[in-house]
Design a protein around this motif. Structure first.
Motif, PDB file in Angstrom:
ATOM      1  N   SER A 213       7.174  -5.164  -4.402  1.00 14.20           N
ATOM      2  CA  SER A 213       6.111  -6.125  -4.081  1.00 14.20           C
ATOM      3  C   SER A 213       5.250  -5.609  -2.932  1.00 14.20           C
ATOM      4  O   SER A 213       4.013  -5.734  -2.970  1.00 14.20           O
ATOM      5  CB  SER A 213       6.729  -7.474  -3.708  1.00 14.20           C
ATOM      6  OG  SER A 213       7.474  -8.005  -4.775  1.00 14.20           O
ATOM      7  N   GLY A 214       5.878  -5.049  -1.913  1.00 17.65           N
ATOM      8  CA  GLY A 214       5.111  -4.489  -0.792  1.00 17.65           C
ATOM      9  C   GLY A 214       4.229  -3.342  -1.233  1.00 17.65           C
ATOM     10  O   GLY A 214       3.076  -3.224  -0.796  1.00 17.65           O
ATOM     11  N   ALA A 215       4.771  -2.492  -2.129  1.00 26.20           N
ATOM     12  CA  ALA A 215       3.979  -1.362  -2.616  1.00 26.20           C
ATOM     13  C   ALA A 215       2.774  -1.819  -3.422  1.00 26.20           C
ATOM     14  O   ALA A 215       1.664  -1.295  -3.274  1.00 26.20           O
ATOM     15  CB  ALA A 215       4.860  -0.429  -3.456  1.00 26.20           C
ATOM     16  N   LEU A 216       2.966  -2.809  -4.279  1.00 35.98           N
ATOM     17  CA  LEU A 216       1.865  -3.296  -5.114  1.00 35.98           C
ATOM     18  C   LEU A 216       0.798  -4.000  -4.274  1.00 35.98           C
ATOM     19  O   LEU A 216      -0.408  -3.832  -4.505  1.00 35.98           O
ATOM     20  CB  LEU A 216       2.400  -4.252  -6.182  1.00 35.98           C
ATOM     21  CG  LEU A 216       3.292  -3.606  -7.257  1.00 35.98           C
ATOM     22  CD1 LEU A 216       3.829  -4.663  -8.206  1.00 35.98           C
ATOM     23  CD2 LEU A 216       2.525  -2.540  -8.024  1.00 35.98           C
ATOM     24  N   ALA A 217       1.222  -4.806  -3.292  1.00 36.07           N
ATOM     25  CA  ALA A 217       0.258  -5.470  -2.420  1.00 36.07           C
ATOM     26  C   ALA A 217      -0.524  -4.454  -1.593  1.00 36.07           C
ATOM     27  O   ALA A 217      -1.746  -4.567  -1.432  1.00 36.07           O
ATOM     28  CB  ALA A 217       0.979  -6.461  -1.506  1.00 36.07           C
ATOM     29  N   ALA A 218       0.179  -3.441  -1.075  1.00 37.08           N
ATOM     30  CA  ALA A 218      -0.498  -2.401  -0.301  1.00 37.08           C
ATOM     31  C   ALA A 218      -1.463  -1.607  -1.179  1.00 37.08           C
ATOM     32  O   ALA A 218      -2.559  -1.239  -0.738  1.00 37.08           O
ATOM     33  CB  ALA A 218       0.536  -1.463   0.330  1.00 37.08           C
ATOM     34  N   ALA A 219      -1.064  -1.351  -2.441  1.00 37.34           N
ATOM     35  CA  ALA A 219      -1.944  -0.618  -3.351  1.00 37.34           C
ATOM     36  C   ALA A 219      -3.211  -1.417  -3.644  1.00 37.34           C
ATOM     37  O   ALA A 219      -4.304  -0.847  -3.733  1.00 37.34           O
ATOM     38  CB  ALA A 219      -1.203  -0.317  -4.653  1.00 37.34           C
ATOM     39  N   ALA A 220      -3.072  -2.737  -3.771  1.00 35.23           N
ATOM     40  CA  ALA A 220      -4.250  -3.571  -4.029  1.00 35.23           C
ATOM     41  C   ALA A 220      -5.224  -3.507  -2.853  1.00 35.23           C
ATOM     42  O   ALA A 220      -6.438  -3.350  -3.039  1.00 35.23           O
ATOM     43  CB  ALA A 220      -3.818  -5.011  -4.288  1.00 35.23           C
ATOM     44  N   LEU A 221      -4.702  -3.624  -1.637  1.00 35.51           N
ATOM     45  CA  LEU A 221      -5.570  -3.542  -0.458  1.00 35.51           C
ATOM     46  C   LEU A 221      -6.174  -2.147  -0.322  1.00 35.51           C
ATOM     47  O   LEU A 221      -7.334  -1.996   0.067  1.00 35.51           O
ATOM     48  CB  LEU A 221      -4.772  -3.890   0.801  1.00 35.51           C
ATOM     49  CG  LEU A 221      -4.394  -5.366   0.952  1.00 35.51           C
ATOM     50  CD1 LEU A 221      -3.504  -5.568   2.161  1.00 35.51           C
ATOM     51  CD2 LEU A 221      -5.648  -6.219   1.078  1.00 35.51           C
ATOM     52  N   TYR A 222      -5.393  -1.118  -0.647  1.00 33.28           N
ATOM     53  CA  TYR A 222      -5.906   0.251  -0.599  1.00 33.28           C
ATOM     54  C   TYR A 222      -7.093   0.427  -1.541  1.00 33.28           C
ATOM     55  O   TYR A 222      -8.115   1.022  -1.172  1.00 33.28           O
ATOM     56  CB  TYR A 222      -4.794   1.233  -0.955  1.00 33.28           C
ATOM     57  CG  TYR A 222      -5.283   2.601  -1.337  1.00 33.28           C
ATOM     58  CD1 TYR A 222      -5.765   3.484  -0.377  1.00 33.28           C
ATOM     59  CD2 TYR A 222      -5.285   3.014  -2.671  1.00 33.28           C
ATOM     60  CE1 TYR A 222      -6.230   4.741  -0.732  1.00 33.28           C
ATOM     61  CE2 TYR A 222      -5.742   4.260  -3.029  1.00 33.28           C
ATOM     62  CZ  TYR A 222      -6.212   5.123  -2.055  1.00 33.28           C
ATOM     63  OH  TYR A 222      -6.680   6.359  -2.421  1.00 33.28           O
ATOM     64  N   LEU A 223      -6.988  -0.100  -2.761  1.00 33.74           N
ATOM     65  CA  LEU A 223      -8.074   0.034  -3.728  1.00 33.74           C
ATOM     66  C   LEU A 223      -9.314  -0.740  -3.288  1.00 33.74           C
ATOM     67  O   LEU A 223     -10.446  -0.290  -3.498  1.00 33.74           O
ATOM     68  CB  LEU A 223      -7.607  -0.447  -5.105  1.00 33.74           C
ATOM     69  CG  LEU A 223      -6.542   0.425  -5.783  1.00 33.74           C
ATOM     70  CD1 LEU A 223      -6.110  -0.196  -7.104  1.00 33.74           C
ATOM     71  CD2 LEU A 223      -7.060   1.840  -6.008  1.00 33.74           C
ATOM     72  N   ILE A 224      -9.112  -1.902  -2.655  1.00 33.11           N
ATOM     73  CA  ILE A 224     -10.253  -2.676  -2.167  1.00 33.11           C
ATOM     74  C   ILE A 224     -10.969  -1.905  -1.069  1.00 33.11           C
ATOM     75  O   ILE A 224     -12.209  -1.800  -1.063  1.00 33.11           O
ATOM     76  CB  ILE A 224      -9.787  -4.044  -1.645  1.00 33.11           C
ATOM     77  CG1 ILE A 224      -9.295  -4.911  -2.804  1.00 33.11           C
ATOM     78  CG2 ILE A 224     -10.909  -4.759  -0.904  1.00 33.11           C
ATOM     79  CD1 ILE A 224      -8.650  -6.208  -2.363  1.00 33.11           C
ATOM     80  N   ILE A 225     -10.213  -1.348  -0.123  1.00 32.21           N
ATOM     81  CA  ILE A 225     -10.809  -0.576   0.972  1.00 32.21           C
ATOM     82  C   ILE A 225     -11.504   0.659   0.427  1.00 32.21           C
ATOM     83  O   ILE A 225     -12.597   1.040   0.883  1.00 32.21           O
ATOM     84  CB  ILE A 225      -9.726  -0.197   1.997  1.00 32.21           C
ATOM     85  CG1 ILE A 225      -9.158  -1.451   2.656  1.00 32.21           C
ATOM     86  CG2 ILE A 225     -10.301   0.727   3.067  1.00 32.21           C
ATOM     87  CD1 ILE A 225      -7.946  -1.190   3.540  1.00 32.21           C
ATOM     88  N   ASP A 226     -10.885   1.305  -0.569  1.00 25.99           N
ATOM     89  CA  ASP A 226     -11.478   2.508  -1.135  1.00 25.99           C
ATOM     90  C   ASP A 226     -12.761   2.181  -1.900  1.00 25.99           C
ATOM     91  O   ASP A 226     -13.734   2.943  -1.837  1.00 25.99           O
ATOM     92  CB  ASP A 226     -10.479   3.185  -2.069  1.00 25.99           C
ATOM     93  CG  ASP A 226     -10.986   4.505  -2.599  1.00 25.99           C
ATOM     94  OD1 ASP A 226     -11.231   5.416  -1.799  1.00 25.99           O
ATOM     95  OD2 ASP A 226     -11.172   4.623  -3.824  1.00 25.99           O
ATOM     96  N   MET A 227     -12.792   1.059  -2.602  1.00 20.75           N
ATOM     97  CA  MET A 227     -14.001   0.668  -3.324  1.00 20.75           C
ATOM     98  C   MET A 227     -15.135   0.333  -2.357  1.00 20.75           C
ATOM     99  O   MET A 227     -16.310   0.489  -2.689  1.00 20.75           O
ATOM    100  CB  MET A 227     -13.707  -0.532  -4.227  1.00 20.75           C
ATOM    101  CG  MET A 227     -14.869  -0.916  -5.141  1.00 20.75           C
ATOM    102  SD  MET A 227     -14.500  -2.357  -6.176  1.00 20.75           S
ATOM    103  CE  MET A 227     -13.205  -1.668  -7.212  1.00 20.75           C
TER     104      MET A 227
END
Length: 251
Positions: A213-227
């Protein structure tokens, strides 16, 4: 690389908060582990779940709008370069040097596109000098007739629009999501994950759930920041418009 480090730090905060809470909870005094205490902790966590959902939705919308705006501006930038080249061709063979310089400039933009770069290709200083050189070469032309004078004036105006559009892209490359907002959202999510670990059973399934769950939440925030920074990272504005413009200039 910056976005990856941020994503890794977010994952460490979220998964770490849940696991630390799960380890510490059994060691707390008995009155801290009563059902009433757990109910209050869950109520506080639910409050931040709602707030985090709202902020996350706003961040996704902001990043999406930023990406689409810059993508539109890149298409417009490529169009302006093609129109400038057409005006130079219309003027006559005297502009071959300016056209060659313009082609070299666009070639540098296409070659500079990279997943690891931190600044957009349009912000490259050497590329800017090539674009300025086009203006110097146009300034040296002396039109022999009114028709060519009008064409030269049109080309000069188009070059000015290209330069303006370039600076617009440079200014938009920094992203629009404030860092304090990201930090606040991470703090809320950390609190939520810590509440998950409160009085949670200590077994491999729970630990694995927290990590995933932590990995998926962090990945979502990472993609938002990258976009939100469309000129760096895996999610980038497509260089296809510039590549098509380069093919047009070489014809």
């Amino acid at each position: 690389m910056g976005e990856i480090l941020i994503g890794t730090a977010i994952f460490a905060c979220l998964a770490g908060a849940a696991l630390v809470s799960m380890v510490i909870c059994p060691r707390l005094p008995e009155h801290h582990r009563q059902d009433d205490t757990g109910a209050v902790v869950r109520l506080a966590a639910n409050l931040f779940v709602v707030m985090s959902s709202l902020v996350l939705g706003l961040m996704i919308n902001s990043a999406k709008n930023t990406f689409e705006t810059i993508d539109h501006n890149v298409h417009n930038f490529a169009t302006q370069l093609i129109l400038l080249d057409r005006s130079l061709r219309q003027y006559g063979p005297e502009t071959e040097g300016a056209r060659a310089t313009l082609t070299a400039y666009l070639q540098r933009l296409v070659d500079a596109t990279s997943l690891t770069q931190r600044t957009p290709a349009v912000a490259n200083r050497l590329s800017e000098l090539l674009l300025n050189k086009v203006g110097d070469e146009l300034a040296e032309l002396t039109p022999p007739e009114a028709k060519r004078a009008a064409t030269l004036q049109s080309a000069t105006q188009q070059l000015q629009r290209v330069i303006e559009q370039r600076w617009v892209l440079v200014g938009q490359s920094e992203g629009t999501i404030p860092v304090p907002l990201i930090a606040l959202l991470v703090a809320w999510l950390t609190l939520i994950f810590a509440s998950f670990g409160f009085r949670a059973p200590r077994n491999a399934t729970i630990v694995g759930t927290f990590i995933v769950s932590g990995a998926l939440a962090a990945a979502a925030l990472y993609l938002i920041i990258d976009m939100d920074t469309p000129f760096s990272g895996p999610i980038q504005v497509s260089p296809a418009p510039l590549q098509r413009a380069l093919a047009e200039l070489r014809q």
